[in-house]
Design an enzyme around this catalytic site. Structure first.
Site, PDB file in Angstrom:
ATOM      1  N   ASP A  46     -29.429  70.142  60.226  1.00  0.00           N
ATOM      2  CA  ASP A  46     -28.607  70.243  59.022  1.00  0.00           C
ATOM      3  C   ASP A  46     -27.498  71.260  59.271  1.00  0.00           C
ATOM      4  OD1 ASP A  46     -27.698  71.055  56.324  1.00  0.00           O
ATOM      5  OD2 ASP A  46     -29.375  69.843  55.622  1.00  0.00           O
ATOM      6  N   ILE A  47     -26.251  70.894  58.960  1.00  0.00           N
ATOM      7  CA  ILE A  47     -25.136  71.818  59.239  1.00  0.00           C
ATOM      8  C   ILE A  47     -25.071  72.986  58.251  1.00  0.00           C
ATOM      9  CG2 ILE A  47     -23.412  70.479  60.550  1.00  0.00           C
ATOM     10  CD1 ILE A  47     -22.154  69.925  57.717  1.00  0.00           C
ATOM     11  N   ASN A 103     -34.721  64.637  48.305  1.00  0.00           N
ATOM     12  CA  ASN A 103     -34.069  64.490  46.996  1.00  0.00           C
ATOM     13  C   ASN A 103     -33.697  63.033  46.717  1.00  0.00           C
ATOM     14  OD1 ASN A 103     -33.929  67.343  46.423  1.00  0.00           O
ATOM     15  ND2 ASN A 103     -32.360  67.473  48.001  1.00  0.00           N
ATOM     16  N   HIS A 114     -33.201  60.707  53.434  1.00  0.00           N
ATOM     17  CA  HIS A 114     -33.467  61.706  54.475  1.00  0.00           C
ATOM     18  C   HIS A 114     -34.559  62.652  54.021  1.00  0.00           C
ATOM     19  CE1 HIS A 114     -30.132  63.099  51.934  1.00  0.00           C
ATOM     20  NE2 HIS A 114     -30.613  64.328  52.096  1.00  0.00           N
TER      21      HIS A 114
HETATM   22  P1  AMP Z   1     -29.363  66.319  50.056  1.00  0.00           P
HETATM   23  O1  AMP Z   1     -28.799  67.269  49.068  1.00  0.00           O
HETATM   24  O2  AMP Z   1     -30.866  66.227  50.003  1.00  0.00           O
HETATM   25  O3  AMP Z   1     -28.698  64.971  49.985  1.00  0.00           O
HETATM   26  O4  AMP Z   1     -29.071  66.926  51.485  1.00  0.00           O
HETATM   27  C1  AMP Z   1     -27.971  66.561  52.268  1.00  0.00           C
HETATM   28  C2  AMP Z   1     -27.935  67.523  53.419  1.00  0.00           C
HETATM   29  O5  AMP Z   1     -27.050  67.010  54.393  1.00  0.00           O
HETATM   30  C3  AMP Z   1     -27.435  68.934  53.041  1.00  0.00           C
HETATM   31  O6  AMP Z   1     -28.458  69.880  53.325  1.00  0.00           O
HETATM   32  C4  AMP Z   1     -26.200  69.120  53.931  1.00  0.00           C
HETATM   33  O7  AMP Z   1     -26.077  70.426  54.438  1.00  0.00           O
HETATM   34  C5  AMP Z   1     -26.453  68.111  55.032  1.00  0.00           C
HETATM   35  N1  AMP Z   1     -25.257  67.615  55.704  1.00  0.00           N
HETATM   36  C6  AMP Z   1     -24.109  67.195  55.143  1.00  0.00           C
HETATM   37  N2  AMP Z   1     -23.238  66.764  56.074  1.00  0.00           N
HETATM   38  C7  AMP Z   1     -23.865  66.916  57.270  1.00  0.00           C
HETATM   39  C8  AMP Z   1     -23.490  66.658  58.624  1.00  0.00           C
HETATM   40  N3  AMP Z   1     -22.293  66.152  58.946  1.00  0.00           N
HETATM   41  N4  AMP Z   1     -24.383  66.956  59.615  1.00  0.00           N
HETATM   42  C9  AMP Z   1     -25.584  67.478  59.295  1.00  0.00           C
HETATM   43  N5  AMP Z   1     -25.998  67.729  58.037  1.00  0.00           N
HETATM   44  C10 AMP Z   1     -25.147  67.457  57.031  1.00  0.00           C
END
Ligand code: AMP
Ligand code: ZN
Length: 144
Positions: A46-47, A103, A114
């Site tokens: 996760d970034i 979520n 995810h």
């Molecule tokens: P959610 O709120 O459960 O949909 O989580 C989405 C997650 O994706 C968040 O924790 C973000 O930090 C992560 N995220 C968004 N863009 C990227 C990306 N390009 N690479 C890795 N993680 C990402």
């Protein structure tokens, strides 16, 4: 102007959503710090992590959320966490525990299913983000 319908296409025999960030990570058009991949799932860092080693596990088939997931893929993903990711994280990052979260709809930023796999460390600030290392540095620790 009517809103365009979201476009789903078949790419290499799997369902691909053209406006989905995680589908683009799967096809490589957006880069990721991938730590594990097979024909069914991809796992990357996760970034914006809560803790060092925060992973996202995603199915290669585009599914928006838990309600669209089939049982076999869900079980497969949980097994990947238990049988592969737990040992990688323990060996390379010396974690004290693992928190798993997921979520749906409200609170879900990316509409491609995810599972968050969040390493826990004694005295971390979870659910607040701890003072995390650079994701790139964690990646090098994980993949050697
Ligand atoms: P959610 O709120 O459960 O949909 O989580 C989405 C997650 O994706 C968040 O924790 C973000 O930090 C992560 N995220 C968004 N863009 C990227 C990306 N390009 N690479 C890795 N993680 C990402
Ligand atoms: Zn997708």
């Amino acid at each position: 102007m009517p809103k365009l319908a979201k476009k789903s296409t078949m790419s290499l025999g799997r369902i691909f959503m053209s406006d989905c960030l995680f589908c683009k990570i799967i096809d490589g058009s957006i880069p990721s710090y991938t730590v594990y991949e097979d024909d069914k799932v991809k796992v990357f860092l996760d970034i914006n992590p809560n803790n060092d080693g925060h992973l996202l596990v995603i199915p290669k088939e585009h599914k928006a959320n838990l309600y669209e997931m089939d049982d076999d893929t869900l079980i497969y993903m949980l097994n990947i966490i238990r049988e592969k990711l737990k040992s990688i994280l323990s060996d390379k990052l010396n974690i004290d525990g693992l928190t798993i979260s997921q979520n749906n709809d409200y609170g879900q930023e990316v509409k491609h299913f995810h599972i968050h796999v969040i390493p826990r460390y004694k005295n971390d600030k979870f659910p607040l983000a701890s003072n995390c290392s650079k994701v790139e540095d964690v990646y090098h620790k994980l993949v050697g």
